[in-house]
Design an enzyme around this catalytic site. Structure first.
Site, PDB file in Angstrom:
ATOM      1  N   LYS A 132       0.854  -1.191   0.000  1.00 34.36           N
ATOM      2  CA  LYS A 132       0.000   0.000   0.000  1.00 34.36           C
ATOM      3  C   LYS A 132       0.882   1.230   0.000  1.00 34.36           C
ATOM      4  O   LYS A 132       2.009   1.126   0.501  1.00 34.36           O
ATOM      5  CB  LYS A 132      -0.939   0.040   1.205  1.00 34.36           C
ATOM      6  CG  LYS A 132      -0.342  -0.249   2.593  1.00 34.36           C
ATOM      7  CD  LYS A 132       0.793   0.529   3.161  1.00 34.36           C
ATOM      8  CE  LYS A 132       0.717   1.996   3.345  1.00 34.36           C
ATOM      9  NZ  LYS A 132       1.969   2.577   3.921  1.00 34.36           N
ATOM     10  N   TYR A 217      -4.315   4.429   6.393  1.00 30.29           N
ATOM     11  CA  TYR A 217      -4.804   3.519   7.448  1.00 30.29           C
ATOM     12  C   TYR A 217      -6.099   4.058   8.068  1.00 30.29           C
ATOM     13  O   TYR A 217      -6.976   3.280   8.444  1.00 30.29           O
ATOM     14  CB  TYR A 217      -3.752   3.325   8.547  1.00 30.29           C
ATOM     15  CG  TYR A 217      -2.597   2.452   8.135  1.00 30.29           C
ATOM     16  CD1 TYR A 217      -2.649   1.070   8.302  1.00 30.29           C
ATOM     17  CD2 TYR A 217      -1.452   2.995   7.570  1.00 30.29           C
ATOM     18  CE1 TYR A 217      -1.590   0.265   7.909  1.00 30.29           C
ATOM     19  CE2 TYR A 217      -0.391   2.203   7.174  1.00 30.29           C
ATOM     20  CZ  TYR A 217      -0.466   0.840   7.345  1.00 30.29           C
ATOM     21  OH  TYR A 217       0.583   0.042   6.948  1.00 30.29           O
TER      22      TYR A 217
HETATM   23  P1  NAD Z   1      12.417   1.570   2.386  1.00 33.68           P
HETATM   24  O1  NAD Z   1      12.933   2.854   1.901  1.00 33.68           O
HETATM   25  O2  NAD Z   1      12.895   1.059   3.691  1.00 33.68           O
HETATM   26  O3  NAD Z   1      12.681   0.428   1.307  1.00 33.68           O
HETATM   27  C1  NAD Z   1      12.500   0.638  -0.071  1.00 33.68           C
HETATM   28  C2  NAD Z   1      13.405  -0.285  -0.845  1.00 33.68           C
HETATM   29  O4  NAD Z   1      13.290   0.040  -2.227  1.00 33.68           O
HETATM   30  C3  NAD Z   1      14.882  -0.159  -0.464  1.00 33.68           C
HETATM   31  O5  NAD Z   1      15.469  -1.414  -0.383  1.00 33.68           O
HETATM   32  C4  NAD Z   1      15.461   0.622  -1.637  1.00 33.68           C
HETATM   33  O6  NAD Z   1      16.822   0.311  -1.883  1.00 33.68           O
HETATM   34  C5  NAD Z   1      14.591   0.144  -2.787  1.00 33.68           C
HETATM   35  N1  NAD Z   1      14.596   1.080  -3.917  1.00 33.68           N
HETATM   36  C6  NAD Z   1      14.700   0.722  -5.201  1.00 33.68           C
HETATM   37  N2  NAD Z   1      14.687   1.789  -5.997  1.00 33.68           N
HETATM   38  C7  NAD Z   1      14.579   2.870  -5.196  1.00 33.68           C
HETATM   39  C8  NAD Z   1      14.520   4.259  -5.458  1.00 33.68           C
HETATM   40  N3  NAD Z   1      14.549   4.766  -6.696  1.00 33.68           N
HETATM   41  N4  NAD Z   1      14.409   5.074  -4.394  1.00 33.68           N
HETATM   42  C9  NAD Z   1      14.324   4.602  -3.143  1.00 33.68           C
HETATM   43  N5  NAD Z   1      14.382   3.274  -2.843  1.00 33.68           N
HETATM   44  C10 NAD Z   1      14.508   2.424  -3.869  1.00 33.68           C
HETATM   45  O7  NAD Z   1      10.823   1.688   2.385  1.00 33.68           O
HETATM   46  P2  NAD Z   1       9.782   0.745   3.122  1.00 33.68           P
HETATM   47  O8  NAD Z   1       9.418   1.363   4.413  1.00 33.68           O
HETATM   48  O9  NAD Z   1      10.279  -0.651   3.125  1.00 33.68           O
HETATM   49  O10 NAD Z   1       8.497   0.905   2.164  1.00 33.68           O
HETATM   50  C11 NAD Z   1       8.383   0.183   0.964  1.00 33.68           C
HETATM   51  C12 NAD Z   1       6.890   0.013   0.620  1.00 33.68           C
HETATM   52  O11 NAD Z   1       6.252  -0.714   1.669  1.00 33.68           O
HETATM   53  C13 NAD Z   1       6.134   1.338   0.520  1.00 33.68           C
HETATM   54  O12 NAD Z   1       5.179   1.263  -0.506  1.00 33.68           O
HETATM   55  C14 NAD Z   1       5.434   1.471   1.852  1.00 33.68           C
HETATM   56  O13 NAD Z   1       4.227   2.218   1.795  1.00 33.68           O
HETATM   57  C15 NAD Z   1       5.156   0.028   2.190  1.00 33.68           C
HETATM   58  N6  NAD Z   1       5.089  -0.228   3.640  1.00 33.68           N
HETATM   59  C16 NAD Z   1       4.021  -0.922   4.116  1.00 33.68           C
HETATM   60  C17 NAD Z   1       3.916  -1.163   5.473  1.00 33.68           C
HETATM   61  C18 NAD Z   1       2.746  -1.953   6.006  1.00 33.68           C
HETATM   62  O14 NAD Z   1       2.619  -2.077   7.222  1.00 33.68           O
HETATM   63  N7  NAD Z   1       1.927  -2.519   5.141  1.00 33.68           N
HETATM   64  C19 NAD Z   1       4.899  -0.705   6.342  1.00 33.68           C
HETATM   65  C20 NAD Z   1       5.988  -0.024   5.821  1.00 33.68           C
HETATM   66  C21 NAD Z   1       6.067   0.214   4.464  1.00 33.68           C
END
Ligand code: NAD
Length: 367
Positions: A132, A217
């Site tokens: 999401k 949320y």
């Molecule tokens: P994050 O920044 O920790 O991780 C993102 C990943 O994408 C990293 O490994 C990064 O290297 C990679 N990536 C690849 N190309 C990229 C670019 N151009 N710029 C930035 N990063 C790039 O983020 P996250 O917190 O893991 O979030 C990722 C997804 O998960 C989002 O869509 C977020 O909304 C979702 N999320 C959902 C929940 C949930 O509880 N459902 C919780 C956290 C995050």
């Protein structure tokens, strides 16, 4: 979104739960104990939450990892026992079509990349779990649904709260009328965002600000608690544009949803302060959840018949993350529609666009 369509459905849920099956009355248990293979795309913070949860899955395992760095992918592969043949970069990702050990691609990338990787996964013949918010726009979400449909692949959105015990219990209580007629929902989600250079504050990668990330949320809760769709939205945005974090996206956007039955939801979405709560007040009582939608430690209180008490939800067979992962595997194995399919993500995207429009134009928007 009819998880609790009837009391009979609920009884079926109880039966399925006691058998240790995923908490969804709509999906029969697969006839085999085979585990489907997931490819995790993006090894960031949330992937770190998801990956350990495969250990508790009954129908799902990790068979591939996709990362910008092979060195990082190898480190994760050692920890989660993934073969070298299952490691990909973003450049080699499309060759995943030749890997029979991958059934499902789980997109855990920044929001602005969900559309591209869902389309590439479907083109590679894989089912998709997408985080999401589903995409940056409703138009992208529509294209994702169309691509998965054309490829005859399932598409599910990572709405984990639908698999979490307290949230399911709260839905049941409200929808079965245990609070009388639901009147007012209050839902608050937010946190004080830090690092100004992170992708969540970049419009192209995030699609928007707090609403896309955390306010969603509040929107989801208002919809799944009532089991209704809003017919009208209004909204007020408050963003200090001199704050270096908010050059491109909004900080706070509070919105109000009106549903056909007359129930109204007042929702908070902010990147400025910590909130994780919802409350439903009905004609005969209320429920209050805080923390409401956390990874763990959620708490529910109820007031009914003049008494206020903690209300621990009945246990589900597995945690919300494993339940969610296994749900999609079961849907693939039994050819069933996920309870939070792409269409559910699209509904949120359309309402989000209406919320932004309402705030921008200072008027009520009809849906
Ligand atoms: P994050 O920044 O920790 O991780 C993102 C990943 O994408 C990293 O490994 C990064 O290297 C990679 N990536 C690849 N190309 C990229 C670019 N151009 N710029 C930035 N990063 C790039 O983020 P996250 O917190 O893991 O979030 C990722 C997804 O998960 C989002 O869509 C977020 O909304 C979702 N999320 C959902 C929940 C949930 O509880 N459902 C919780 C956290 C995050």
């Amino acid at each position: 979104m009819t998880i609790f369509a009837s009391r009979r459905g609920l009884l079926k849920l109880g039966g399925a739960a006691s058998l240790g099956l995923v908490a969804n009355p709509a999906v029969a248990a697969p006839s085999t104990e085979r585990k489907l293979g997931y490819a995790i795309v993006g090894l960031g913070q949330y992937a770190d939450v998801i990956l350990p949860r495969f250990a508790e899955c009954r129908y799902s395992r990790v068979t591939a990892l996709v990362s910008g760095s092979m060195e990082k992918a190898r480190r994760y592969a050692a920890r989660y026992d993934v073969a070298e043949a299952g490691l990909y970069t973003y450049d080699t990702f499309d060759t995943i079509r030749d890997n029979p050990d991958v059934d499902i691609v789980y997109v855990i990338l920044p929001n602005g990349m969900h559309h591209e990787y869902t389309l590439r996964a479907a083109a590679a013949g894989k089912h998709v779990m997408c985080e999401k918010p589903m995409a940056n726009t409703a138009a992208e979400a529509q294209a994702m649904i169309a691509a998965c449909r054309a490829a005859d692949r399932k598409l599910m959105i990572g709405y984990r709260c639908h698999f979490e015990a307290n949230n399911r219990e709260a839905m049941r209580i409200v929808r079965e009328g245990e609070l009388g007629k639901a009147r007012i929902v209050t839902a608050e989600h937010g946190f004080n965002i830090g690092d100004p250079t992170q992708w969540r504050l970049n419009r192209a990668l995030a699609g928007g600000g707090s609403l896309m990330d955390i306010g969603i949320y509040s929107l989801q809760a208002a919809r799944y608690l009532t089991g209704e769709e809003p017919v009208e939205v209004s909204a007020v945005e408050s963003t200090d544009r001199s704050d270096i974090r908010f050059k491109e996206v909004e900080d706070t956007i509070n919105f109000q949803l009106k549903f056909a039955s007359g129930v109204v939801a007042n929702c908070v979405s902010t990147y400025g302060s910590g909130h994780n709560r919802y409350r439903v007040v009905g004609t005969e009582g209320w429920l209050d959840a805080e923390a409401a939608t956390g990874y763990g430690g959620n708490r529910l209180r109820l007031r009914r018949n003049g008494q206020t008490a903690d209300h621990p939800a009945p246990d589900l067979p597995v945690n919300q993350f494993s339940g969610m992962l296994d749900h999609l595997s079961q849907c693939v194995m039994t050819d069933s529609q996920p309870i939070v399919a792409g269409e559910e993500g699209l509904r949120d995207m359309k309402i989000i666009e209406a919320i932004y429009l309402a705030a921008r134009e200072g008027r009520t928007v009809r849906l």
